[in-house]
Design a protein around this motif. Structure first.
Motif, PDB file in Angstrom:
ATOM      1  N   ARG A 114       0.814  -1.224   0.000  1.00 17.07           N
ATOM      2  CA  ARG A 114       0.000   0.000   0.000  1.00 17.07           C
ATOM      3  C   ARG A 114       0.845   1.270   0.000  1.00 17.07           C
ATOM      4  O   ARG A 114       0.669   2.159   0.834  1.00 17.07           O
ATOM      5  CB  ARG A 114      -0.953   0.022   1.192  1.00 17.07           C
ATOM      6  CG  ARG A 114      -1.886  -1.156   1.159  1.00 17.07           C
ATOM      7  CD  ARG A 114      -3.162  -0.923   1.882  1.00 17.07           C
ATOM      8  NE  ARG A 114      -3.804  -2.208   2.130  1.00 17.07           N
ATOM      9  CZ  ARG A 114      -4.783  -2.396   2.978  1.00 17.07           C
ATOM     10  NH1 ARG A 114      -5.253  -1.377   3.668  1.00 17.07           N
ATOM     11  NH2 ARG A 114      -5.307  -3.586   3.139  1.00 17.07           N
ATOM     12  N   LEU A 115       1.727   1.332  -0.954  1.00 18.92           N
ATOM     13  CA  LEU A 115       2.506   2.560  -1.117  1.00 18.92           C
ATOM     14  C   LEU A 115       1.810   3.435  -2.164  1.00 18.92           C
ATOM     15  O   LEU A 115       1.030   2.940  -2.966  1.00 18.92           O
ATOM     16  CB  LEU A 115       3.921   2.217  -1.593  1.00 18.92           C
ATOM     17  CG  LEU A 115       4.743   1.382  -0.611  1.00 18.92           C
ATOM     18  CD1 LEU A 115       6.046   0.955  -1.248  1.00 18.92           C
ATOM     19  CD2 LEU A 115       4.998   2.138   0.679  1.00 18.92           C
ATOM     20  N   LEU A 116       2.126   4.725  -2.133  1.00 18.47           N
ATOM     21  CA  LEU A 116       1.572   5.638  -3.134  1.00 18.47           C
ATOM     22  C   LEU A 116       2.527   5.660  -4.314  1.00 18.47           C
ATOM     23  O   LEU A 116       3.665   6.099  -4.196  1.00 18.47           O
ATOM     24  CB  LEU A 116       1.404   7.035  -2.543  1.00 18.47           C
ATOM     25  CG  LEU A 116       0.459   7.076  -1.344  1.00 18.47           C
ATOM     26  CD1 LEU A 116       0.513   8.425  -0.658  1.00 18.47           C
ATOM     27  CD2 LEU A 116      -0.954   6.742  -1.773  1.00 18.47           C
ATOM     28  N   GLU A 176       2.723   7.259  -7.118  1.00 17.29           N
ATOM     29  CA  GLU A 176       3.178   8.472  -7.795  1.00 17.29           C
ATOM     30  C   GLU A 176       4.040   9.356  -6.875  1.00 17.29           C
ATOM     31  O   GLU A 176       4.338  10.490  -7.203  1.00 17.29           O
ATOM     32  CB  GLU A 176       1.983   9.258  -8.361  1.00 17.29           C
ATOM     33  CG  GLU A 176       1.080   9.895  -7.352  1.00 17.29           C
ATOM     34  CD  GLU A 176       0.093   8.920  -6.707  1.00 17.29           C
ATOM     35  OE1 GLU A 176      -0.802   9.384  -5.997  1.00 17.29           O
ATOM     36  OE2 GLU A 176       0.230   7.687  -6.911  1.00 17.29           O
ATOM     37  N   ARG A 177       4.396   8.769  -5.717  1.00 16.62           N
ATOM     38  CA  ARG A 177       5.255   9.537  -4.816  1.00 16.62           C
ATOM     39  C   ARG A 177       6.557   8.801  -4.552  1.00 16.62           C
ATOM     40  O   ARG A 177       6.589   7.577  -4.572  1.00 16.62           O
ATOM     41  CB  ARG A 177       4.529   9.762  -3.485  1.00 16.62           C
ATOM     42  CG  ARG A 177       3.235  10.502  -3.681  1.00 16.62           C
ATOM     43  CD  ARG A 177       2.915  11.331  -2.490  1.00 16.62           C
ATOM     44  NE  ARG A 177       1.570  11.865  -2.609  1.00 16.62           N
ATOM     45  CZ  ARG A 177       1.011  12.602  -1.678  1.00 16.62           C
ATOM     46  NH1 ARG A 177       1.662  12.852  -0.571  1.00 16.62           N
ATOM     47  NH2 ARG A 177      -0.198  13.069  -1.846  1.00 16.62           N
ATOM     48  N   GLU A 183       8.715  10.687   0.043  1.00 25.98           N
ATOM     49  CA  GLU A 183       7.368  11.267   0.213  1.00 25.98           C
ATOM     50  C   GLU A 183       6.397  10.274   0.845  1.00 25.98           C
ATOM     51  O   GLU A 183       5.522  10.658   1.621  1.00 25.98           O
ATOM     52  CB  GLU A 183       6.833  11.735  -1.142  1.00 25.98           C
ATOM     53  CG  GLU A 183       7.503  12.996  -1.636  1.00 25.98           C
ATOM     54  CD  GLU A 183       7.175  13.310  -3.088  1.00 25.98           C
ATOM     55  OE1 GLU A 183       7.319  14.476  -3.460  1.00 25.98           O
ATOM     56  OE2 GLU A 183       6.799  12.382  -3.841  1.00 25.98           O
ATOM     57  N   PHE A 218       4.754  11.318   4.235  1.00 30.50           N
ATOM     58  CA  PHE A 218       3.293  11.373   4.201  1.00 30.50           C
ATOM     59  C   PHE A 218       2.663  10.938   5.530  1.00 30.50           C
ATOM     60  O   PHE A 218       1.744  11.575   6.036  1.00 30.50           O
ATOM     61  CB  PHE A 218       2.856  10.461   3.049  1.00 30.50           C
ATOM     62  CG  PHE A 218       1.401  10.228   2.936  1.00 30.50           C
ATOM     63  CD1 PHE A 218       0.597  11.163   2.343  1.00 30.50           C
ATOM     64  CD2 PHE A 218       0.833   9.057   3.407  1.00 30.50           C
ATOM     65  CE1 PHE A 218      -0.750  10.939   2.227  1.00 30.50           C
ATOM     66  CE2 PHE A 218      -0.510   8.833   3.292  1.00 30.50           C
ATOM     67  CZ  PHE A 218      -1.303   9.777   2.703  1.00 30.50           C
ATOM     68  N   ARG A 239      -6.797   5.868  -2.171  1.00 33.22           N
ATOM     69  CA  ARG A 239      -5.732   5.074  -1.541  1.00 33.22           C
ATOM     70  C   ARG A 239      -5.043   5.902  -0.464  1.00 33.22           C
ATOM     71  O   ARG A 239      -4.846   5.453   0.662  1.00 33.22           O
ATOM     72  CB  ARG A 239      -4.701   4.673  -2.585  1.00 33.22           C
ATOM     73  CG  ARG A 239      -4.958   3.347  -3.248  1.00 33.22           C
ATOM     74  CD  ARG A 239      -3.915   3.100  -4.308  1.00 33.22           C
ATOM     75  NE  ARG A 239      -2.603   2.802  -3.734  1.00 33.22           N
ATOM     76  CZ  ARG A 239      -2.219   1.566  -3.427  1.00 33.22           C
ATOM     77  NH1 ARG A 239      -3.014   0.546  -3.616  1.00 33.22           N
ATOM     78  NH2 ARG A 239      -1.033   1.345  -2.893  1.00 33.22           N
ATOM     79  N   ILE A 265      -4.817   5.265   3.593  1.00 33.32           N
ATOM     80  CA  ILE A 265      -3.578   5.180   4.375  1.00 33.32           C
ATOM     81  C   ILE A 265      -3.545   6.268   5.443  1.00 33.32           C
ATOM     82  O   ILE A 265      -3.159   6.032   6.584  1.00 33.32           O
ATOM     83  CB  ILE A 265      -2.351   5.273   3.442  1.00 33.32           C
ATOM     84  CG1 ILE A 265      -2.349   4.086   2.479  1.00 33.32           C
ATOM     85  CG2 ILE A 265      -1.059   5.275   4.253  1.00 33.32           C
ATOM     86  CD1 ILE A 265      -1.380   4.217   1.330  1.00 33.32           C
TER      87      ILE A 265
END
Lengths: 228, 295
Positions: free
Chosen positions: A91-93, A95-96, A100, A104, B201, B205
């Protein structure tokens, strides 16, 4: 740290599902606990109850001496800050950058930016990613992505880390590295609860094992193995 | 809220705006259009009211006396007329002066008296002004009751018509504004909903790591408010430009038409447009957040 008293969880619907039945459990501060059992045994439900994503149908849950049932909705965010999460799918972002992604989690709990700038690189160094700060998740291997996830979980200094199949998507060697990292974090005093299917890992590490089957605890052993 | 959190929120809001460029611009345009319509309607109403007041202030009652009323009696009536409620000013216009005015209207060289055979057919007249425009018909009625008065004249119906027009404009304006305003809110809500979906998403989180609901909401509110504010900016800019041009042109061509040029009043309109634009944006965000962001 975590206490469950006669906890049951039933999902009402067309078909009634009894996910957990009469669970009594006590996890002490600083413990390292494996939750094992076949799919559908109730491992995920148990972890969801511990972080108050759901409330039990019956029974009482205390985490860090606070009743999750009596906790008000607006207190939940502050409660969650004491817990770090690690997921099988990271569950990483996407586009970052790595930096970041970790920053976050600190920004979300409204940490001052000066503290964020100082702490994020330090934590990424701790998980062995100090030269990947500006990389994007898709440029990393699975093991590296999981390290980012771990960095994100520990950056806010949680009392407790809940990991759901942290090595589920990783090869054995990488799994072992990740597990060692978790053990190292545990040595610093953080309680860790890991749901897993990784038999070899559980047998090798020899820590407390809680086995679930059909929503019941069928085994709870200090220094246990995957099977009895 | 911490300063750095505000900083994060602003950064995230602009990041979203950039990501949904087309939708954001469409929303801004809708806000601009609705505010432009609102502004036009508003200025129109203000101008009609201005016109009505200008006309009202020029409105007077002409009361013609019977032809056989002797001059001294006619002059004595002034006191009686002044004592009527609502009367502000009473002027006596003797028939000689009435004839002179008539001659002026026909042209300087005419000698009406001669043409009429040395006989002035005009009656003496009183010219009355009221304190307030709506009193005109009432005062006229009272004056007509006086025995020596033959006939009473005033701009019957003009004021009423103008005021009715103002009211009508105002109600039509309100309906149009509400309709267009709703469209703007709806479009902003859609834009914010897209943002919420694009960021679900992240939001998930955020919730897990313990972000408060308001921390999660802020960037979306800022985004909506920014859309509203930008829309307002476009609307006010356009409105100001065209209204200034209009004022300039009217002054040059039809300068007898009164037009509202009160700066303070204009700026008040602009100021409200800004407030309404921002409020529309915030409202759109609130609707989307309420429906799609279960926090």
């Amino acid at each position: 740290m975590i206490q469950l008293f006669n906890v049951s969880k039933t999902y009402e619907g067309e078909v009634k599902v009894e996910a957990l039945r009469d669970i009594n459990l006590h996890i002490k501060r600083g413990e390292f606990v494996f939750l094992v059992g076949p799919s559908g045994a109730g491992k995920s439900t148990l972890t969801r109850l511990m972080i108050r994503e759901e409330l039990p149908s019956k029974g009482q849950i205390l985490v860090d001496n606070r009743s999750l049932l009596r906790m008000k909705e607006r207190e939940v965010p502050y409660f969650r800050r004491k817990i770090g999460f690690i997921f099988q799918d990271f569950r990483l972002l996407m586009e970052r950058t790595v930096y970041e992604n970790v920053a976050f989690a600190m920004e979300a709990i409204e940490a001052p930016s000066s503290v964020v700038r100082e702490r994020v690189p330090a934590v990424l160094e701790l998980v062995g990613l100090k030269d990947k700060l500006t990389a994007y998740p898709h440029q990393l291997s699975g093991g590296q992505q999981q390290r980012v996830c771990i960095a994100r979980a520990i950056v806010n200094n949680p009392l407790l880390i809940i990991a759901d199949e942290p090595t589920g998507n990783l090869d054995p060697d990488t799994s072992w590295e990740i597990m060692n990292l978790l053990l190292a974090i545990n040595k610093r005093g953080t309680t860790i609860v890991t749901a897993t299917h990784d038999k070899e890992m559980v047998d090798r590490i020899k820590r407390r094992v809680i086995a679930l089957q059909n929503g019941r605890i069928v085994r709870d052993e200090e220094r246990g193995g995957y099977q009895a | 809220m911490r300063l750095s959190s505000l900083q994060y929120a602003v950064r995230d809001a602009f990041r979203s705006l950039k990501r949904n460029k087309v939708m954001s611009m469409a929303s801004m345009a809708t806000v601009a259009i609705s505010l432009l319509i609102l502004g036009c309607a508003w200025l129109l109403v203000l101008n009609t009211q201005y016109l009505a007041t200008t006309m009202e202030s020029e409105l007077e009652i002409n009361a013609y006396l019977q032809l056989d009323v002797p001059r001294d009696k006619a002059l004595a009536m002034k006191k009686q007329l002044e004592s009527l409620t609502g009367v502000a000013q009473v002027t006596f216009v003797p028939k000689e002066e009435g004839l002179k005015l008539l001659e002026e209207r026909f042209g300087k060289d005419t000698d009406l008296l001669k043409a009429l055979g040395g006989n002035n057919p005009l009656p003496d007249m009183y010219r009355l002004k009221t304190k307030e425009a709506p009193q005109v018909p009432l005062v006229a009625e009272e004056v007509a009751k006086i025995q020596e008065i033959e006939k009473v004249r005033y701009g019957q119906g003009m004021v009423e018509k103008l005021l009715a027009l103002t009211n009508w404009l105002r109600s039509v304006g309100v309906v149009v504004i509400i309709a267009v305003g709703l469209a703007a809110v709806f479009l902003i809500a859609t834009t914010i909903r897209l943002t919420v979906f694009a960021r679900r998403r992240e939001i998930g989180i955020m919730k897990l790591v313990g972000a408060t609901n308001w921390y999660i909401r802020w960037p979306f509110f800022l985004e909506g408010m920014f859309i509203g504010l930008t829309g307002a900016l476009i609307a006010v800019g356009t409105l100001h430009f065209f209204y200034s041009e209009l004022v300039k042109n009217i002054a040059l061509t039809i300068n007898f038409l009164p037009i509202m040029t009160d700066k303070a009043m204009l700026y008040e309109v602009y100021q409200y447009l800004f407030i309404i634009g921002t409020a529309l944006g915030a409202m759109g965000s609130a609707i989307s957040l309420h429906r799609f962001l279960k926090v």
